[in-house]
Motif scaffolding. Structure first.
Motif, PDB file in Angstrom:
ATOM      1  N   GLY A   1      24.409 -18.423 -10.991  1.00 50.67           N
ATOM      2  CA  GLY A   1      24.056 -19.451 -11.956  1.00 50.67           C
ATOM      3  C   GLY A   1      25.059 -20.578 -11.908  1.00 50.67           C
ATOM      4  O   GLY A   1      26.260 -20.364 -11.754  1.00 50.67           O
ATOM      5  N   LEU A   2      24.564 -21.806 -12.045  1.00 53.93           N
ATOM      6  CA  LEU A   2      25.452 -22.963 -11.902  1.00 53.93           C
ATOM      7  C   LEU A   2      26.397 -23.124 -13.083  1.00 53.93           C
ATOM      8  O   LEU A   2      27.443 -23.760 -12.958  1.00 53.93           O
ATOM      9  N   ASP A   3      26.033 -22.557 -14.229  1.00 54.28           N
ATOM     10  CA  ASP A   3      26.927 -22.682 -15.387  1.00 54.28           C
ATOM     11  C   ASP A   3      28.299 -22.096 -15.077  1.00 54.28           C
ATOM     12  O   ASP A   3      29.334 -22.720 -15.316  1.00 54.28           O
TER      13      ASP A   3
ATOM     14  N   GLN B   1      18.699 -19.274 -18.454  1.00 58.01           N
ATOM     15  CA  GLN B   1      19.907 -19.347 -19.276  1.00 58.01           C
ATOM     16  C   GLN B   1      21.152 -19.629 -18.447  1.00 58.01           C
ATOM     17  O   GLN B   1      22.049 -20.344 -18.896  1.00 58.01           O
ATOM     18  N   LYS B   2      21.204 -19.113 -17.247  1.00 59.60           N
ATOM     19  CA  LYS B   2      22.403 -19.248 -16.433  1.00 59.60           C
ATOM     20  C   LYS B   2      22.597 -20.664 -15.907  1.00 59.60           C
ATOM     21  O   LYS B   2      23.623 -20.966 -15.291  1.00 59.60           O
ATOM     22  N   ASN B   3      21.623 -21.536 -16.160  1.00 56.83           N
ATOM     23  CA  ASN B   3      21.722 -22.930 -15.693  1.00 56.83           C
ATOM     24  C   ASN B   3      21.584 -23.953 -16.823  1.00 56.83           C
ATOM     25  O   ASN B   3      21.425 -25.143 -16.560  1.00 56.83           O
TER      26      ASN B   3
ATOM     27  N   VAL C   1      31.681 -21.907 -17.156  1.00 57.39           N
ATOM     28  CA  VAL C   1      31.458 -21.445 -18.529  1.00 57.39           C
ATOM     29  C   VAL C   1      29.968 -21.149 -18.711  1.00 57.39           C
ATOM     30  O   VAL C   1      29.121 -21.900 -18.235  1.00 57.39           O
ATOM     31  N   PRO C   2      29.629 -20.041 -19.377  1.00 57.87           N
ATOM     32  CA  PRO C   2      28.219 -19.741 -19.628  1.00 57.87           C
ATOM     33  C   PRO C   2      27.709 -20.491 -20.848  1.00 57.87           C
ATOM     34  O   PRO C   2      28.479 -20.937 -21.704  1.00 57.87           O
TER      35      PRO C   2
END
Length: 433
Positions: free
Chosen positions: A399-401, A39-41, A407-408
């Motif tokens: 995480g890359l987001d 989810q974090k990417n 932004v997530p």
């Protein structure tokens, strides 16, 4: 209205429509890859798809199309048609050059999207932009010229690749392998003493919808490659495409039940795609039965290739190499075995054509694979001299987001998110690393 004008109009509508279907596949790539990564990417992988479309289309318009389909120089490279200007009269199509460019543009965007999945969760966004420019402007157009242009040396030898098992999928798959090796595995993916830590997909329903969108778009991918709305082969191409994809999916269901005692959902999703990749080279030239066999072999080979990579600690989050590289190779070679007399310029080995076509297919496959792998490795190495290709450990853990895009993907049902706080946060304190 003259009959020739009507034919040209129908062909134009057909090619534009199928080009749009292929472009819709980018939505499939976005959903598939977002569902396979954590989810974090998810935002990160979708942003890469936007890069594929935006930069891929512009670069291919400026230089890529000219290098691929411009006036031939020594069978190696095109030299006219930059900015879609200049000498393109040699193109053997019944549609405008702009319409032909649109269809080919959809192809080049698909090529780079293959690589993005293998590099997911750890490649730096700016480095990826540069790589996209090189792939769509140089790597793919030059090797594509060898196969598909009227003067390309592999095409002159007799290589057959109707819609791109080699030119698109093997090239993209081996480029993806190079990217995965160059970047190394994600943090924590492999433990001590060869332990493999599974990274479960974040959203399998989302990935499944992505696969269905790709499945739909593939009919434009293969059938649209006729470039003619009145080509009698369109129906056969659609049937072989459907049969191969169904066989790839069914083979993965049965094979994973036998191997793991459970039908493995990610493998089944990729099995359908493997069947589609495998039939892409020969969809117009092989029989229905051969299409089923090609799809089934591609599906099983994809599972075995995924296991092989995992055993060698090569981290490919979405299975890009196993799906596109391995199945693309199978599909390319299968033409040399199953091409039917009358359908293809040269018959395959099993239809009395001898070994010549199979040898040409093998040569073309080897050249494209080495070209895609080597040029990707060199490009990433050169980019690394300018800036890091891989994100830092802290950026990867957060995480890359958030760390790259600020932004997530999911708001966690809160009305407001403090983006500045998120950018500075680290959910993994030093004592937990």
């Amino acid at each position: 209205m003259q009959l020739s004008d009507l034919s040209r109009g129908l062909d134009t509508v057909w090619v534009v429509l199928t080009a749009a279907m292929i472009l819709l596949m980018e939505g499939g790539f976005a959903l598939l890859e977002a569902g396979f990564v954590r989810q974090k990417n998810a935002v990160s992988i979708i942003m890469k798809v936007f890069v594929d479309i935006a930069f891929g289309a512009l670069v291919y318009y400026l230089i890529g199309f000219a290098l691929m389909y411009g006036k031939d120089a020594f069978g190696l490279i095109g030299g006219s048609g930059f900015f879609m200007r200049g000498d393109l009269a040699h193109l053997p199509v019944n549609i405008s050059h702009e319409t032909y460019w649109l269809f080919q543009c959809a192809f080049v965007i698909a090529v780079i999207s293959i690589v993005s999945g293998a590099a997911a969760e750890r490649i730096h966004f700016r480095a990826y932009i540069v790589y996209t420019i090189v792939m769509t402007g140089l790597i793919y157009p030059i090797s594509g010229h060898w196969i598909w242009s009227s003067g390309g040396w592999l095409g002159k030898l007799g290589m057959i690749d109707f819609a791109g098992s080699a030119a698109i999928h093997a090239l993209g798959g081996f480029a993806a392998l190079a990217a995965a090796l160059f970047l190394g595995p994600r943090l924590g993916r492999y433990g001590a003493e060869g332990k493999v830590n599974i990274v479960p997909p974040s959203n399998l329903p989302l990935a499944s919808v992505g696969a269905f969108v790709l499945w739909f778009g593939w009919f434009g991918f293969n059938s649209g490659s006729t470039l003619s709305a009145t080509n009698a082969a369109i129906g056969h191409i659609a049937v072989t495409t459907m049969l191969a994809s169904a066989a790839g999916c069914a083979a993965c269901i049965l094979f994973t039940i036998l191997r793991y005692q459970k039908a493995d959902p990610p493998m089944v999703i990729n099995g359908a795609l493997a069947g589609l990749v495998g039939i892409t080279a020969g969809c117009a030239y092989v029989s229905d039965g051969a299409a089923i066999l090609i799809g089934a072999v591609s599906g099983v080979a994809m599972v075995l290739a995924s296991e092989w990579l995992e055993g060698r600690k090569v981290d490919d989050p979405v299975g890009a190499f196993a799906v596109h590289g391995v199945s693309g190779a199978i599909g390319t070679l299968a033409v040399g075995l199953f091409a039917q007399p009358g359908a293809a310029a040269h018959a395959g080995l099993f239809y009395g054509g001898g070994w010549r076509l199979l040898g040409v297919q093998a040569l073309g496959l080897a050249v494209v694979a080495v070209w895609g792998f080597a040029l990707t490795w060199v490009t990433l190495r050169l980019i690394g001299w300018w800036r890091p290709v891989r994100v830092t450990a802290d950026e990867e853990l957060v995480g890359l987001d958030v760390s790259i895009h600020g932004v997530p993907a999911y708001s966690q049902d809160r009305d407001f998110i403090d983006i500045d706080l998120l950018r500075q946060s680290d959910p993994f304190p030093p004592k937990q690393r």
